[in-house]
Structures are given as structure tokens and as C-alpha cells.
Design a protein around this motif. Structure first.
Motif, PDB file in Angstrom:
ATOM      1  N   ASP A 182      30.369  11.999  45.927  1.00  0.00           N
ATOM      2  CA  ASP A 182      30.802  10.997  47.035  1.00  0.00           C
ATOM      3  C   ASP A 182      30.521  11.618  48.582  1.00  0.00           C
ATOM      4  OD1 ASP A 182      31.875   9.218  45.594  1.00  0.00           O
ATOM      5  OD2 ASP A 182      33.893   9.792  45.536  1.00  0.00           O
ATOM      6  N   ALA A 183      30.465  12.747  48.432  1.00  0.00           N
ATOM      7  CA  ALA A 183      29.967  13.531  50.062  1.00  0.00           C
ATOM      8  C   ALA A 183      28.738  13.218  50.187  1.00  0.00           C
ATOM      9  CB  ALA A 183      30.293  14.817  49.871  1.00  0.00           C
ATOM     10  N   ALA A 184      27.902  13.371  49.169  1.00  0.00           N
ATOM     11  CA  ALA A 184      26.280  12.988  49.138  1.00  0.00           C
ATOM     12  C   ALA A 184      26.197  11.538  49.409  1.00  0.00           C
ATOM     13  CB  ALA A 184      25.642  13.333  47.900  1.00  0.00           C
ATOM     14  N   MET A 239      25.198   2.198  45.258  1.00  0.00           N
ATOM     15  CA  MET A 239      26.278   3.350  45.855  1.00  0.00           C
ATOM     16  C   MET A 239      27.562   3.124  45.476  1.00  0.00           C
ATOM     17  SD  MET A 239      24.501   4.514  49.374  1.00  0.00           S
ATOM     18  CE  MET A 239      23.893   2.999  50.225  1.00  0.00           C
ATOM     19  N   SER A 240      27.908   1.881  45.614  1.00  0.00           N
ATOM     20  CA  SER A 240      29.284   1.453  45.092  1.00  0.00           C
ATOM     21  C   SER A 240      29.547   1.863  43.629  1.00  0.00           C
ATOM     22  CB  SER A 240      29.605  -0.068  45.399  1.00  0.00           C
ATOM     23  OG  SER A 240      30.713  -0.475  44.877  1.00  0.00           O
ATOM     24  N   ALA A 241      28.650   1.419  42.769  1.00  0.00           N
ATOM     25  CA  ALA A 241      28.843   1.864  41.365  1.00  0.00           C
ATOM     26  C   ALA A 241      29.005   3.209  41.052  1.00  0.00           C
ATOM     27  CB  ALA A 241      27.487   1.136  40.379  1.00  0.00           C
ATOM     28  N   ALA A 242      28.151   3.930  41.912  1.00  0.00           N
ATOM     29  CA  ALA A 242      28.181   5.101  41.563  1.00  0.00           C
ATOM     30  C   ALA A 242      29.346   6.199  42.337  1.00  0.00           C
ATOM     31  CB  ALA A 242      26.850   5.875  42.213  1.00  0.00           C
ATOM     32  N   GLU A 272      20.866  13.265  41.193  1.00  0.00           N
ATOM     33  CA  GLU A 272      21.109  14.711  41.266  1.00  0.00           C
ATOM     34  C   GLU A 272      22.543  15.225  41.074  1.00  0.00           C
ATOM     35  OE1 GLU A 272      19.060  16.416  44.479  1.00  0.00           O
ATOM     36  OE2 GLU A 272      17.275  15.287  44.057  1.00  0.00           O
ATOM     37  N   PHE A 273      23.749  14.249  41.607  1.00  0.00           N
ATOM     38  CA  PHE A 273      25.034  14.534  41.859  1.00  0.00           C
ATOM     39  C   PHE A 273      25.880  13.760  41.049  1.00  0.00           C
ATOM     40  CE2 PHE A 273      22.984  16.456  45.716  1.00  0.00           C
ATOM     41  CZ  PHE A 273      23.762  17.706  45.662  1.00  0.00           C
ATOM     42  N   GLU A 274      25.215  12.858  39.792  1.00  0.00           N
ATOM     43  CA  GLU A 274      26.225  11.865  39.465  1.00  0.00           C
ATOM     44  C   GLU A 274      27.393  12.707  38.514  1.00  0.00           C
ATOM     45  OE1 GLU A 274      24.100   9.707  36.339  1.00  0.00           O
ATOM     46  OE2 GLU A 274      22.960  11.578  35.626  1.00  0.00           O
ATOM     47  N   ASP A 275      27.119  14.051  38.049  1.00  0.00           N
ATOM     48  CA  ASP A 275      28.233  14.878  37.309  1.00  0.00           C
ATOM     49  C   ASP A 275      28.768  16.065  38.340  1.00  0.00           C
ATOM     50  OD1 ASP A 275      27.971  13.207  34.931  1.00  0.00           O
ATOM     51  OD2 ASP A 275      26.157  14.493  34.496  1.00  0.00           O
TER      52      ASP A 275
END
Length: 172
Positions: A108-110, A41-44, A100-103
Motif C-alpha cells: 500500500d505504501a508503494a 491499483m484499487s484491486a491490488a 514486486e510488492f504483491e506479497d
């Protein structure tokens, strides 16, 4: 020694003690699993505050694992965790969110939402463990577990503050 109801009478609250130990093993496994999840999660994450919160909670989780080992020691058992299915499900969901939300500007909200689900699971678990320890008179365990519970609540509050400071206001 068994009573007429077939229950063990050698130890007060023997059934509760069994549940306590089972839940300790589950949460020890959960905390170990979470270490890997927090790194992902930190990396993303994109928001610097959120990245720092994940890194800080990773360090805190390492300390919580040490506290759990002390809890086991205080009740005369070797610290042994087991795979926590609940944590695995929560971390699988977090990985799906990352994919699903990487781009997406809502990543961050997710991630905060996924992390708070983890925190709420931990808060519920540690709340029960504190209660069990108190009922059985395991004062040292109760204090160590209360310390972890307080940390989990603080992390949940921090995640809410990060969300409200602008992370959740994507596209505004």
C-alpha cells in the motif's frame, strides 16, 4: 496572415493556442488511461481507506474527462485525446510495483507513492493548462481546468493523509 518573422498573426497567441490544444489532447488521453490504472491499483490495495480513495478518484476522473470535453467545446474543437507517454510510463511503473510488492506489507505504501507520482504529473499539467487558458482569455476553460487542478491537489493531500495514518508505518 504571416508577418515578417513567418509567424501567424490571425490569432493572438496562436503558438500558445497550439500548445494548449496539444496538451489538452495529451491530458485527455492520460485521464482515460488512468481509469484503467486506478482499477488495477484499487484491486491490488489492501488498506480499505486506500481502496476507497482509488475508487473515488476513478469516479472523479470520469467527471474530469467530462470537464475536458467541455473545455474542448468551449474553444470550438472536438474532444480528441492521444496516448500520453508520460502517463503510460507512470502506469507501467505502478504495475511493476504491484508485481514486486504483491506479497509485501509495504504494497500500500508503494501504491501511494506510485499514485502520488501520477497526481504530481497531473498537477503540473493542469497548472500549465490553467495558465495558458488565462493568458489567452479562455475564461470558461480556465475555470473548468482550475476545478480539475483543485481536485488533483486534494487527491494528493488525501493520499498523504492515508500514508501518514499508518500505511507507511509498515513493520512498526
Amino acid at each position: 496572415m504571416k508577418n515578417n518573422n513567418g509567424k501567424n498573426e490571425e490569432m493572438p497567441n496562436a503558438a500558445l493556442h497550439e500548445l494548449f490544444v496539444e496538451q489538452l489532447r495529451d491530458v485527455l488521453g492520460a485521464e482515460r488511461q488512468l481509469l484503467k490504472g486506478l482499477k488495477k491499483m484499487s484491486a491490488a490495495a489492501v488498506n480499505p481507506e486506500l481502496i476507497e480513495a482509488f475508487k473515488s478518484h476513478h469516479d472523479q476522473t470520469e467527471g474530469q474527462i467530462e470537464n475536458l470535453k467541455q473545455v474542448f467545446d468551449s474553444i470550438g474543437l472536438t474532444a480528441r485525446g492521444k496516448k500520453c507517454k508520460a502517463m503510460q510510463g507512470l502506469l507501467d511503473e505502478a504495475e511493476e510495483i504491484i508485481e514486486e510488492f504483491e506479497d509485501n506489507e509495504a504494497l500500500d505504501a508503494a501504491l501511494i507513492g506510485a499514485a502520488q507520482k501520477v497526481e504530481h504529473y497531473e498537477i503540473a499539467t493542469y497548472g500549465c493548462l490553467v495558465t495558458y487558458a488565462k493568458l489567452m482569455g479562455h475564461t470558461e476553460s480556465e475555470n473548468l481546468l482550475q476545478e480539475i487542478l483543485d481536485q488533483e491537489k486534494e487527491t494528493d493531500i488525501l493520499l498523504t493523509e492515508i500514508a501518514m495514518s499508518g500505511v507507511n508505518a509498515v513493520g512498526s
